[in-house]
Structures are given as C-alpha cells and as structure tokens.
Design an enzyme around this catalytic site. Sequence first.
Site, PDB file in Angstrom:
ATOM      1  N   CYS A   1       3.677 -13.940  32.994  1.00 33.58           N
ATOM      2  CA  CYS A   1       3.524 -15.186  32.229  1.00 33.58           C
ATOM      3  C   CYS A   1       2.099 -15.706  32.284  1.00 33.58           C
ATOM      4  CB  CYS A   1       4.486 -16.246  32.761  1.00 33.58           C
ATOM      5  SG  CYS A   1       4.309 -17.848  31.941  1.00 33.58           S
TER       6      CYS A   1
ATOM      7  N   ARG B   1       1.255 -20.255  33.252  1.00 31.40           N
ATOM      8  CA  ARG B   1       1.724 -20.814  34.524  1.00 31.40           C
ATOM      9  C   ARG B   1       0.965 -22.026  35.039  1.00 31.40           C
ATOM     10  NH1 ARG B   1       1.798 -15.535  38.054  1.00 31.40           N
ATOM     11  NH2 ARG B   1       0.794 -14.524  36.269  1.00 31.40           N
TER      12      ARG B   1
ATOM     13  N   TRP C   1       6.694 -23.485  25.961  1.00 28.36           N
ATOM     14  CA  TRP C   1       6.428 -23.530  24.523  1.00 28.36           C
ATOM     15  C   TRP C   1       5.836 -22.189  24.129  1.00 28.36           C
ATOM     16  CZ3 TRP C   1       4.142 -27.156  27.881  1.00 28.36           C
ATOM     17  CH2 TRP C   1       2.831 -26.848  28.280  1.00 28.36           C
TER      18      TRP C   1
ATOM     19  N   GLU D   1       3.028 -14.564  20.177  1.00 29.83           N
ATOM     20  CA  GLU D   1       4.379 -14.037  20.444  1.00 29.83           C
ATOM     21  C   GLU D   1       5.148 -13.907  19.134  1.00 29.83           C
ATOM     22  OE1 GLU D   1       5.091 -17.261  23.695  1.00 29.83           O
ATOM     23  OE2 GLU D   1       6.347 -15.537  24.204  1.00 29.83           O
TER      24      GLU D   1
HETATM   25  N1  ARG Z   1       8.085 -13.530  23.716  1.00 29.30           N
HETATM   26  C1  ARG Z   1       9.365 -14.161  23.660  1.00 29.30           C
HETATM   27  C2  ARG Z   1       9.716 -14.522  22.219  1.00 29.30           C
HETATM   28  O1  ARG Z   1       8.915 -14.528  21.371  1.00 29.30           O
HETATM   29  C3  ARG Z   1       9.435 -15.400  24.529  1.00 29.30           C
HETATM   30  C4  ARG Z   1       8.986 -15.230  25.964  1.00 29.30           C
HETATM   31  C5  ARG Z   1       8.671 -16.534  26.658  1.00 29.30           C
HETATM   32  N2  ARG Z   1       7.584 -17.194  26.014  1.00 29.30           N
HETATM   33  C6  ARG Z   1       7.116 -18.432  26.308  1.00 29.30           C
HETATM   34  N3  ARG Z   1       6.143 -18.905  25.612  1.00 29.30           N
HETATM   35  N4  ARG Z   1       7.639 -19.129  27.303  1.00 29.30           N
HETATM   36  O2  ARG Z   1      10.772 -14.847  21.835  1.00 29.30           O
END
Ligand code: ARG
Length: 386
Positions: free
Chosen positions: A79, A82, A251, A256
């Site tokens: 992560c 953090r 968030w 991602e």
């Molecule tokens: N990568 C994953 C998704 O797009 C989520 C993982 C957690 N990501 C976060 N920003 N807490 O669905």
Amino acid sequence: METEALLARSGPESGRAADRDEAEEFLRQYYTEQPDQATPLVERLEQIHAGIDTTGTYDQTSDELAFGARVAWRNSSRCIGRLYWNSLRVLDRRDAKAPEEIHRHLCEHLRQATNLGRIRPVISVFAPDTPEQPAPRVWNDQLIRYAGYRRDDGTVLGDPAHTDFTDFARDLGWHAPEGPFDVLPLIIETADDKPQLFELPRDLVLEVPITHPDHPQIADLALRWHAVPAISNMRLRIGGIDYPLAPFNGWYMGTEIGARNLVDVDRYNLLPVIAGCLGLDTGNEAGLWRDRALVELNVAVLHSFHAAGVKISDHHTESRHFLTHLAREERNGRTVPADWSWIVPPVSGGITPVFHRYYDEAELRPNFHLDDQARARGRGRCPHPH
Ligand code: ARG
C-alpha cells in the site's frame, strides 16, 4: 444444481487456537507504543495466557483491536497510501452474528466511508475465528464491484474479473440487469447459514461518471467507477487472532482505475476505444497511441472525481506522501516494509520518486493476508479443496 453441490461442500474454515507467542508479542508492542494503559502489561498478559489455556483464545479490548488494525495497515507492504494509517476509523462489529445484522453494518461502513464524497479510511472488524465458532465471511472481494457477463461469442459485458462471481450470484437467485457497470450483490455466509444474497442500497454506492475536460467524446462512452475501494476478502491477523471478515477502505489513487481497472486486457480493456475517441492511429505502435490514450484516460478519471467532489489522489502526490511516511516512520525508529512492484505506480513510474530506491521487504505483524480460500470465494467457488 451445481450450486446445490457447491453449497453442500461449503462452510467456513474451522477455527484454531490463538497463538500464545504472537499474542504476547502484540501486547508488548501495544504497550510500547501506547504505554498509558489502565491495566499493567504483566496483568494483561496473565489474563490472555489464562484465556488461551482455558478456551484456546482470548478477547482483545476495543482499543487493542483498533491499534492492531491501524498497525496492520501500517505494515501493508503493497500500500502506497499509508501516511494516514493512524487515522483509520475502526468499527468494532464483533458482536454481529446474523447475516442481516452483518449486512446492516456493511451498509453503515459504506455510509461512513463514502461521507458524501469526502472519503474516510474505515475498517469494520467482525467476529474472529475461534475454536468454538467459525467467523462470518463475505464472498465478494470488495464490497462494491461490477458484474461481468460472459457472452456466447466469448467476449464479456462488464468487468471480466467478476464473471465467475456473477454466475454464482445468479445461481443464488440474483436478477442481473446485464449492463456494463452493475453493482454486484453481497454474498454473506455465517456459521449457521449458507451463503445469502444481499443487495446494496443504490444510494449507498457513490459512483462517478467519467468525462474528459477537453475530449467530450469520452463522456459518450458512459464509463463510470465507484468512489470507494473496500477490500473484503483479506484476513486481518492481530496478536494470534484471525479476523477473516474485516473489510477496509481508503480512497482511490487515479491510476488504479485509469491504468488498471479500465485498461488491463483482462479487465475493461478500453485503450483501443479511448484511442478511437481521440482519433489516434492504432496501426503504428511507435506512435505511442497506447501511452497517449492511457494518459488521457487518467486525466479523465482525476478530472471526473474532482468534478464530482469525490476524494481521489494522483500518483505524483501519493508518491511524495509515501516518502514522507517513510521518513516519519524512520524517525520513530520503525522500518517500513514495502514491495517495490506494488508501490511504483503503473504509469510514469520513473518520474515518481518512489521508483528510485529500494525498500525493506520484512513481513511485520499485525497484518492483512489473502488466503487461497478467500480468492476461491471471489471466483464464486467452493473454498474447500477435496
Ligand atoms: N486496486 C483496487 C481497485 O481498483 C483497490 C485496492 C485498494 N485501493 C485503495 N486505494 N485503497 O479496485
């Protein structure tokens, strides 16, 4: 029919006794970092050892649980986000037993986490696995995910990552709308009940329509993404105790969505479509149409979340925050375990500062773990190999 057989074989993993050494290690860590406790450490350790000797387990206090959950985030080597580990909101839901009650708490989790777009990091911790009683489980890998429908020609409508889960939900009686962004129902399983379907109320699922500041054609694609990534298939382990149902969220970081979920070839695979919108020549690899489409899609994601008032961060800012976190932790005498291949963003890696260094690879406790059985559930499969 297949589902019947699958359900008959299904059932939560049975609990094991809490590990004494891990319990003690955790309590010592807790008292080191938070010394002002009403109960002296020796006394607390006696209680815990007595508990483990007589019942095979022990109860953590709400404060121990909250501390453990926050440190588990701090120790999550994949992560990048953090920096705010210590502000994680911890909802103690260990008393919830019935699937309906668990569903209510999961809805409340989403309400508090979404916070009308000002996303807050939240974790809900449900009952642990104990020698007496297996813990409840959610089969979904995240609380909010989109269905994927296999078509006869081999293509998929929706998110191809969830085709098996979607089939399973349909076997359980889910009425699928068959659109490209259908929010899947929750599948909740407890020791006393078989997996059951629960819809998420629409108004609890905040979503963002994807638009581009300069390319209106992108809005015509009617793409969208949900505001809250809430992982629900990782086991939280604190002081030798396993909490298999402990959904948590932060968030989003834009990449991602804009560089993985909408882009991976085995997900929405949208680069060719975006390139079409932008009028790029997809016949010439050296024209870097993929890269150009990728950047514009990421611009669109960040722009759309900002326009909708939904908290999101970009990979440049988040990379800097991570290095701030590293420096702060080192000042506090702690190592920051990190996995380079997860920390470096999937676009523009080399122009973010997190690229240009190595990290400590230690595995620290407490932590979150992804079990094979949990992965199997995410695919709608029986978690028990036979
Ligand atoms: N990568 C994953 C998704 O797009 C989520 C993982 C957690 N990501 C976060 N920003 N807490 O669905």
